[in-house]
Design an enzyme around this catalytic site. Sequence first.
Site, mmCIF file in Angstrom:
data_model
loop_
_atom_site.group_PDB
_atom_site.id
_atom_site.type_symbol
_atom_site.label_atom_id
_atom_site.label_comp_id
_atom_site.label_asym_id
_atom_site.label_seq_id
_atom_site.Cartn_x
_atom_site.Cartn_y
_atom_site.Cartn_z
ATOM 1 N N TYR A 1 13.862 29.787 10.409
ATOM 2 C CA TYR A 1 12.582 30.448 10.711
ATOM 3 C C TYR A 1 12.275 30.386 12.195
ATOM 4 O O TYR A 1 12.520 29.363 12.857
ATOM 5 C CB TYR A 1 11.436 29.741 9.988
ATOM 6 C CG TYR A 1 11.330 30.075 8.523
ATOM 7 C CD1 TYR A 1 11.023 31.365 8.098
ATOM 8 C CD2 TYR A 1 11.507 29.084 7.557
ATOM 9 C CE1 TYR A 1 10.898 31.657 6.749
ATOM 10 C CE2 TYR A 1 11.373 29.359 6.206
ATOM 11 C CZ TYR A 1 11.073 30.645 5.811
ATOM 12 O OH TYR A 1 10.941 30.925 4.486
ATOM 13 N N LYS B 1 0.844 -1.204 0.000
ATOM 14 C CA LYS B 1 0.000 0.000 0.000
ATOM 15 C C LYS B 1 0.880 1.254 0.000
ATOM 16 O O LYS B 1 2.082 1.172 0.258
ATOM 17 C CB LYS B 1 -0.936 -0.026 1.209
ATOM 18 C CG LYS B 1 -0.228 -0.087 2.553
ATOM 19 C CD LYS B 1 -1.223 -0.364 3.675
ATOM 20 C CE LYS B 1 -0.512 -0.581 4.999
ATOM 21 N NZ LYS B 1 -1.456 -0.980 6.067
HETATM 22 C C1 LIG Z 1 -0.705 -2.156 6.513
HETATM 23 C C2 LIG Z 1 -1.277 -3.449 6.889
HETATM 24 C C3 LIG Z 1 -0.438 -4.544 7.172
HETATM 25 C C4 LIG Z 1 1.072 -4.411 7.238
HETATM 26 O O1 LIG Z 1 1.421 -3.780 8.434
HETATM 27 P P1 LIG Z 1 2.962 -3.572 8.833
HETATM 28 O O2 LIG Z 1 2.900 -3.068 10.225
HETATM 29 O O3 LIG Z 1 3.505 -2.550 7.890
HETATM 30 O O4 LIG Z 1 3.607 -4.877 8.689
HETATM 31 C C5 LIG Z 1 -1.032 -5.752 7.437
HETATM 32 N N1 LIG Z 1 -2.375 -5.891 7.433
HETATM 33 C C6 LIG Z 1 -3.209 -4.869 7.177
HETATM 34 C C7 LIG Z 1 -4.673 -5.080 7.203
HETATM 35 C C8 LIG Z 1 -2.697 -3.608 6.900
HETATM 36 O O5 LIG Z 1 -3.520 -2.593 6.650
#
Ligand SMILES: *Cc1c(COP(=O)(O)O)cnc(C)c1O
Length: 362
Positions: A259, A35
Amino acid sequence: MPRPLLATIDISALQHNLRVARTRAPNSKVWAVVKANAYGHGLERAVRAFAEADGLALIEPDYAVRLRELGWEKPVLLLEGFFDASDLEVVISQQLEIAVHCDEQIALLESKLPNNQSTYQLPVHLKMNSGMNRLGFSPDAFRAAHLRLRKIPGIGNITLMTHLANADDPLNPGLPLQQQVACFERGIAGLEGERSLANSAADLMHPELRSDWVRPGVMLYGATPGGDSAKSFGLRPAMTLTSKIIGIQKIAAGEAVGYGSRFVADHPMIVGVVACGYADGYPRHAPTGTPVVVDGVRTSTVGRVSMDMFSVDLTAVPGAHVGSDVLLWGNGLSVDEVAHAAGTIGYELLCAVAPRVRVTES
Ligand SMILES: *Cc1c(COP(=O)(O)O)cnc(C)c1O
């Protein structure tokens, strides 16, 4: 000439980390989670690097289509399922798999799926809310949801799925890991189907939770969800973000940097300006003292991060000059360490690398 800021993606590190995930869960099939543009590493690279995964899992339906266009023929799982009826058409035509987490999704499947001409038997990952209270059916509603799904023509295998809130912190008083797992077990009692629980944290730290499927994400990119360092798990950083010093200031005691003049020197200093800012994804909330490596020497940021640059203390890097190499994170400085100094997690830094940052592969 391009800006010196560069993200280098190490394909062999991605491959290596996938092997670590597999070795940790030798009897499980692996969804490599891609993702958010493969946590900022690029979907196309992920397709190449994770060729050995059993499937790719993500959130974004349009990116799922992209995976098919890139030639990925193995399973693709939408971790939040579909968002509306038009997504469902894409799910069928692209032969995706879906998480189902609410009654509204089941209702849409009931009304749309039976009219579908495709012979594709849609695999569903029925998601339980086992205590995190984000997505999913409560343990008490789970069986009814399962029965309802089973009756819909066109639904294939149903996998029993949940997501763990504290696999990196099992004794968390808000929701102890064992309590969450027990809740899942209670909700699925007597139901047939493969099981899917483990994210990276569970894959790395809880062998007992590696069921039929594991769903590692951040570990594949060489960062950790918490607990021990990525290195101690044998993971290799997949992204190394580098830049250069583009300016140098000699400042006297009492002078301020950046800043808001939030940093005021209490002794004479040499300060370098790094070509990287929050518009590149470097966290603006990184405080003075966040680690940076200049010409191989570890030093730290001073003053506020601005849009296109921030400053570093060069007092301990005497040879530093305009053009000196700067390592922001990756090989030689873990993204988790930088993230923790900035009050966030490695995930956020990796995902936030901005489109304007040049990317190359090693
Ligand atoms: C993002 C996600 C993962 C992976 O999680 P990590 O902590 O990056 O290993 C697994 N399952 C679901 C449903 C997720 O949304």
